[in-house]
Design an enzyme around this catalytic site. Sequence first.
Site, short mmCIF file in Angstrom:
data_model
loop_
_atom_site.label_atom_id
_atom_site.label_comp_id
_atom_site.label_asym_id
_atom_site.label_seq_id
_atom_site.Cartn_x
_atom_site.Cartn_y
_atom_site.Cartn_z
N HIS A 251 0.80 -1.22 0.00
CA HIS A 251 0.00 0.00 0.00
C HIS A 251 0.83 1.28 0.00
O HIS A 251 0.41 2.31 0.53
CB HIS A 251 -0.98 0.02 1.17
CG HIS A 251 -2.24 0.80 0.86
ND1 HIS A 251 -2.84 0.80 -0.39
CD2 HIS A 251 -3.03 1.60 1.64
CE1 HIS A 251 -3.91 1.55 -0.36
NE2 HIS A 251 -4.05 2.06 0.85
N HIS B 49 -0.66 2.58 7.21
CA HIS B 49 -0.76 3.00 5.81
C HIS B 49 0.61 3.35 5.21
O HIS B 49 1.52 3.79 5.94
CB HIS B 49 -1.68 4.22 5.70
CG HIS B 49 -2.97 3.95 5.00
ND1 HIS B 49 -4.02 3.31 5.61
CD2 HIS B 49 -3.37 4.20 3.74
CE1 HIS B 49 -5.03 3.20 4.76
NE2 HIS B 49 -4.65 3.74 3.61
N SER C 191 -2.98 5.45 10.21
CA SER C 191 -2.08 6.38 9.54
C SER C 191 -0.70 6.33 10.18
O SER C 191 -0.58 6.23 11.40
CB SER C 191 -2.64 7.81 9.65
OG SER C 191 -1.68 8.75 9.19
N GLU D 41 -9.05 -3.02 2.09
CA GLU D 41 -8.49 -2.41 3.29
C GLU D 41 -9.52 -2.49 4.42
O GLU D 41 -10.49 -1.73 4.44
CB GLU D 41 -8.12 -0.95 3.03
CG GLU D 41 -7.14 -0.76 1.87
CD GLU D 41 -6.93 0.71 1.55
OE1 GLU D 41 -6.51 1.45 2.46
OE2 GLU D 41 -7.21 1.12 0.40
N TYR E 58 -12.45 -0.32 0.65
CA TYR E 58 -12.43 -0.44 2.11
C TYR E 58 -13.52 -1.37 2.64
O TYR E 58 -14.51 -1.67 1.95
CB TYR E 58 -12.61 0.94 2.75
CG TYR E 58 -11.35 1.77 2.71
CD1 TYR E 58 -10.58 1.96 3.84
CD2 TYR E 58 -10.92 2.35 1.52
CE1 TYR E 58 -9.42 2.71 3.81
CE2 TYR E 58 -9.76 3.10 1.47
CZ TYR E 58 -9.01 3.28 2.62
OH TYR E 58 -7.87 4.02 2.56
#
Length: 776
Positions: free
Chosen positions: A131, A240, A351, A542, A581
């Site tokens: 990713h 991520h 994140s 995801e 997602y």
Amino acid sequence: MKFSSRFNLKFQRPCAMIWLWIALVLLLQNSRGLVSASNYLIGLGSYDITGPAADVNMMGYANSEQITAGIHFRLRARTFIVAEPEGNRVVFVNLDACMASQIVTIKVIERLKARYGDLYTENNVAISGIHTHAGPGGYLQHVVYIVTSLGFVQQSFDVIVDGIEKSIIEAHENIRPGSVFVSNGELLDAGVNRSPSAYLNNPAAERGKYKYDVDKEMTLLKFVDDKWGPLGSFNWFATHGTSMSRTNSLISGDNKGAAARFMEDWFEQNGTEISYSSRLGADGIPRRVSNIIPNLHSNYHELLELAASFQSPPGGPADSNMSIARRVRAGQANKPGFVSAFCQSNCGDVSPNVIGAFCIDTGLPCDFNQSTCDGKNELCYGRGPGYPDEFESTRIIGERQFRKAVELFNKASEHLTGKVDYRHTNIDFSQLEVTLPREGEGGGSEVVKTCSAAMGFAFAAGTTDGPGAFDFKQGDDKGNPFWKLVRNVLKTPDREQIDCQQPKPILLDTGEMKQPYDWAPSILPLQVLRIGQLVILSVPGEFTTMAGRRLRDAVKTVLTSNGHGNVHVVIAGLTNTYSQYVTTFEEYQVQRYEGASTLYGPHTLSAYIQEFKKLASAIISGEAVEQGPQPPDLLDKQISLLTPVVLDGTSSGVNFGDVSFDVPKNSTFKKGDLVNVTFWSACPRNDLMTEGTFVLVEILHGKDTWVPAYDDDDFCLRFKWSRPSKLSTHSHATVEWRIPESTPTGVYRIRHFGASKSILGSIRHFTGSSSAFVVA
């Protein structure tokens, strides 16, 4: 009497030896049964998939202005194979790419079947993306994922398919008896929840079972060859690949690719005998170069004189294999190279920008619920630990994952034992019936359905890792009239679709959009791989933190209720294809970015759980599963609007490879300094330099022998390509080398390799060199 005793003694000794040998043989035969039950055949492989370093839109942020223009460090496909000596085998491929692609998977499997027959198929081969948002796009087959790349990009597609196949071939050819160990541990500072308001909508009792609002556990496999010892490691951890921003133009594996590079260099330098901390540079990156070149002790004035004798020569022709031959990381012919992969898990709401999200105009934290600044999402950005330097943030998050992986690698002691197995099926998620327990006192169950794919208004708002534009907002469950009019030009969703997707206001009804071909997938591959007590759930999207936890728990319950007590269940995200997602039902109601990007409606996660429980049950029972409908092969329908390279040129009297900006004469640089050199160059799309390099830093041995020290796969070296205008035939390559603290004193120079295209279409390779300089 003496004769008798002597005879007995002479007779007894051979008898004792015979019985000892018989006992040893029996012991070895018994132990063989134990070894064969606990050891496997293992093989690892790795291959370059870097792709076009110019003109191609990057996959991830959907920013049409984010175009490749150089290399931060190279991308790779890394593969492990684990097989029972006379039984099943599984293949896991980790890609330094944004995600897996259905058409890539289809074509890789076709090649494997042509080469190996039914040994490797869609059932036992998993292909997963890390990713990174800093790799070339255009390699997926559905319209919505290739709009910003101006359609399909053949070079991006070809290099990934080739690289996956060659990494699997290498792993296959390296297969030898070995063992696999598993280790787990917490990594606390490499990810934060970027949608905490959605997470908080999950039931309080469920949230209370967990200490954190993101998963902190890393699960690592250690591969040990019976002859060579440790050969590699693969780990799964959720964060991520967005340490590099939406404005970055250099190809990069982001934090996970960096971690893989760090760990492979660490092992090459140290093996398992030395703690990683003993060989880290001051910036935290493991140092390989000190093992390649000696620390020269020449007199400083002698070094200056040597450097002065090597002024920049004119650029000249080069053999097409020169850059490959000059690479720094040359494998050993008699031993497999160490392969380390940092794989992706349920990263949907995680994140790496761990400092938090702040408004770029005021410096204040963004709005908690909508991640806006005075109502505008474009001003809200997450900050990484190296803020404002995205390269430093990438290094830090990568180094934190690398540090934890080394710790787990060194302490891995739990031996994987037992069967190797797998199950795979294709499911049409556009109209799947899902049976759920009915809430309330009455009990029983109810049947709900998934929906045809659609994306909500909050999808266009982006995230704090990469905000969108046009004043879309996360958390929008209403939409607005203007954008609905724009949407209706493309496709107006019908009432059934609107009701099914509630409370998502539909911005793009992608599941119903079929021109010029399918905009979004509907048939998704689901897969379970088992290696002893490790179970890998291959998911084509995801999953958010809580969605992943629910899926893992559901599968683990199936396994443990059938006598499989000690089970490690990991989610391999973005595997085999991509469908955006998956949130929990409760997070979907909030309609932040992740909920708006959950394609198949509010019951998507429940559908996954239902179908994966079936696969887990089939593995336990040994039963086969239906393959389901085959996903479409849309390769022949692809459209590409990316213009080809027509011609490369230079100014009059200038050669390709000439230096246009050199180091100053008689230069001396210190550790930590930045060295800049610019060359006349040509478009990197002419030759991707696969398994090669565009750039080398070389050190002088003796008086005339140059030895490679760093190449474009090193974190400290950046290759930047540019042209003065979009239609210009002229271009330049700028090389930036931040001199590591561990760099030995000596005389250095910088080389550039490239390939130019003539008006007749022929490709000519060239090379150039800077003047020499001293690193003191």
